[in-house]
Design a protein around this motif. Structure first.
Motif, PDB file in Angstrom:
ATOM      1  N   LYS A 177       0.808  -1.217   0.000  1.00 15.35           N
ATOM      2  CA  LYS A 177       0.000   0.000   0.000  1.00 15.35           C
ATOM      3  C   LYS A 177       0.842   1.268   0.000  1.00 15.35           C
ATOM      4  O   LYS A 177       0.456   2.289  -0.564  1.00 15.35           O
ATOM      5  N   TYR A 178       2.032   1.201   0.624  1.00 10.99           N
ATOM      6  CA  TYR A 178       2.806   2.423   0.829  1.00 10.99           C
ATOM      7  C   TYR A 178       4.105   2.471   0.035  1.00 10.99           C
ATOM      8  O   TYR A 178       4.839   3.456   0.113  1.00 10.99           O
ATOM      9  N   GLY A 179       4.388   1.441  -0.717  1.00 10.98           N
ATOM     10  CA  GLY A 179       5.660   1.377  -1.433  1.00 10.98           C
ATOM     11  C   GLY A 179       5.877   2.541  -2.386  1.00 10.98           C
ATOM     12  O   GLY A 179       7.006   3.007  -2.578  1.00 10.98           O
ATOM     13  N   ARG A 191       8.492  11.860   7.687  1.00  8.11           N
ATOM     14  CA  ARG A 191       7.560  12.536   6.776  1.00  8.11           C
ATOM     15  C   ARG A 191       6.778  11.519   5.946  1.00  8.11           C
ATOM     16  O   ARG A 191       5.552  11.623   5.795  1.00  8.11           O
ATOM     17  N   ILE A 192       7.482  10.512   5.435  1.00  7.43           N
ATOM     18  CA  ILE A 192       6.825   9.515   4.591  1.00  7.43           C
ATOM     19  C   ILE A 192       5.806   8.702   5.403  1.00  7.43           C
ATOM     20  O   ILE A 192       4.696   8.424   4.933  1.00  7.43           O
ATOM     21  N   ALA A 195       0.135   7.537   7.268  1.00  6.76           N
ATOM     22  CA  ALA A 195      -0.916   7.617   8.286  1.00  6.76           C
ATOM     23  C   ALA A 195      -2.117   8.408   7.770  1.00  6.76           C
ATOM     24  O   ALA A 195      -3.259   8.118   8.138  1.00  6.76           O
ATOM     25  N   GLN A 196      -1.879   9.396   6.921  1.00  5.15           N
ATOM     26  CA  GLN A 196      -2.983  10.165   6.343  1.00  5.15           C
ATOM     27  C   GLN A 196      -3.749   9.333   5.330  1.00  5.15           C
ATOM     28  O   GLN A 196      -4.972   9.435   5.221  1.00  5.15           O
ATOM     29  N   ILE A 197      -3.021   8.476   4.602  1.00  3.45           N
ATOM     30  CA  ILE A 197      -3.673   7.606   3.624  1.00  3.45           C
ATOM     31  C   ILE A 197      -4.520   6.546   4.310  1.00  3.45           C
ATOM     32  O   ILE A 197      -5.652   6.266   3.903  1.00  3.45           O
ATOM     33  N   SER A 198      -3.979   5.954   5.387  1.00  4.92           N
ATOM     34  CA  SER A 198      -4.670   4.870   6.088  1.00  4.92           C
ATOM     35  C   SER A 198      -4.639   5.117   7.594  1.00  4.92           C
ATOM     36  O   SER A 198      -3.869   4.473   8.319  1.00  4.92           O
TER      37      SER A 198
END
Length: 397
Positions: free
Chosen positions: A226-228, A246-247, A252-255
């Protein structure tokens, strides 16, 4: 488990042989064979976050007692440094017991899971050792073995197991996260008493530990389905905390419902000593997974790092309510009482932890320190000879 041992070689990269604190990206229900796991980011080290010695509460105890504590801990660091240098498992060499009744068992993996479920951690270790002896390419077997060792407060063997798991499966997300956590623990744990000489001596190792932690956490992100895409295509030669944080905040904002991301943020904020943010991250993860005892343990350790030992005790109690045989939480409870100068209380918790696992070397060391600080020199012989029966009789809980 006494007797001759067998050794399986796997060398850790230089600087990566610190204490594990919490190999806990494992999930307990998965270890029990269920379909869904409760995240097991627990470890470090009595430790699993033994870094909670990091900040003593100022003014909690007198200067003489603090001097005694500092002297005892400084001596312990020196002894441990020598022991770790000479330890096969500290170099990533897993040391097998040669007296294992589960060798030849038709399904040692299933047996190990069942023993773990019953809280028989030492027996579970034996069964899982039989599994990886039978199937050395089984990354999951090595990972579960690491979890069992971590919960049983044997961090040297736990990190050796996890390194073997990563050797077999370099992109295993749970293993990568566990290794990132373990190196975070290593960073905080050299600061236990904020002794300047100790900090100076360990500064280079701390930098190596932070670099290793960031590397594993970056790899976790990079390999996550999901985050790659959030991470750069090429792994940079130098990873910086601000970039990684930051990444993960973007993740965390995405999921926002992904507890794992909040756990990683808690780990990262521990690296930067932003303990209030780390506490908030772990509390968010706990709201998502309230029955994860390892998260309560991590919250307690972070609160202890933030000079909130009383609050830490409440968090550890939550962990023990969920898992009464959680050796790490018993020992961490002792550490928090010691942080408050309540040495007699700390002794009782160390003894309880050691009654469950007499092989927990770190807990024996902490017990000896508290005995000295409590002026209970009459019990040092029992401690040095590891006479748990005498200690239990003297310090019931």
């Amino acid at each position: 488990m006494s007797g001759a041992v067998r050794k399986v070689g796997f060398r850790l990269p230089r600087g990566e042989d610190k204490w594990v604190n919490e190999f806990t990206s494992a999930r307990e229900k998965e270890l029990l064979g269920d379909d869904k796991w409760v995240d097991e980011f627990s470890k470090l080290n009595v430790q699993d976050w033994v870094g909670e010695f990091e900040h003593q509460t100022e003014g909690a105890v007198g200067e003489d007692i603090m001097d005694s504590w500092a002297s005892a801990y400084d001596e312990y660091l020196n002894e441990q440094s020598v022991a770790k240098h000479n330890s096969d498992s500290s170099k990533g060499v897993y040391v097998f017991s040669d007296m294992n009744p589960y060798v030849g068992h038709p399904d040692p993996l299933k047996e190990g899971q069942e023993l773990f479920r019953k809280g028989l951690l030492s027996e579970s270790v034996l069964a899982l050792e039989a599994e990886v002896l039978k199937n050395p390419g089984n990354a999951e077997g090595w990972r579960l073995l690491g979890i069992a060792h971590a919960e049983n407060d044997d961090d040297q063997q736990a990190i050796a197991s996890m390194m073997r798991a990563q050797e077999v499966d370099p992109t295993n997300l749970e293993v990568l996260l566990a290794l990132g956590v373990s190196h975070t623990n290593g960073k905080s744990n050299a600061n236990l008493l904020a002794l300047p000489l100790t900090l100076f001596y360990h500064q280079n190792l701390l930098e190596l530990e932070q670099s290793a932690a960031l590397k594993y956490l970056y790899q976790w992100l990079r390999n996550h389905p999901k985050y790659g895409t959030l991470s750069p295509e090429e792994l940079p030669d130098s990873l910086y905390y601000a970039d990684i944080a930051r990444i993960f905040n973007e993740a965390a904002q995405i999921s926002p419902e992904d507890a794992d991301v909040h756990i990683v943020l808690g780990v990262l904020y521990n690296l930067s000593r932003e303990y209030d943010k780390a506490i908030d991250s772990f509390k968010t993860a706990i709201k998502l997974k309230p029955h994860d005892y390892s998260l309560w343990n991590k919250l307690g350790a972070t609160q202890a790092n933030s000079v909130q030992s009383a609050e830490a005790i409440d968090a550890y109690q939550q962990a023990l309510d969920l898992k009464p045989n959680y050796v790490r939480a018993w020992a961490n409870m002792g550490i928090s009482y010691a942080n408050q100068g309540m040495y007699e209380e700390s002794i009782r918790y160390y003894v309880r932890a050691l009654a469950m696992n007499p092989k927990a070397d770190n807990a024996w060391q902490y017990l000896r320190i508290s005995l000295s600080c409590a002026s209970r020199n009459d019990m040092l012989e029992a401690c040095d000879s590891r006479n748990i029966d005498v200690l239990q009789k003297e310090f019931p809980l």
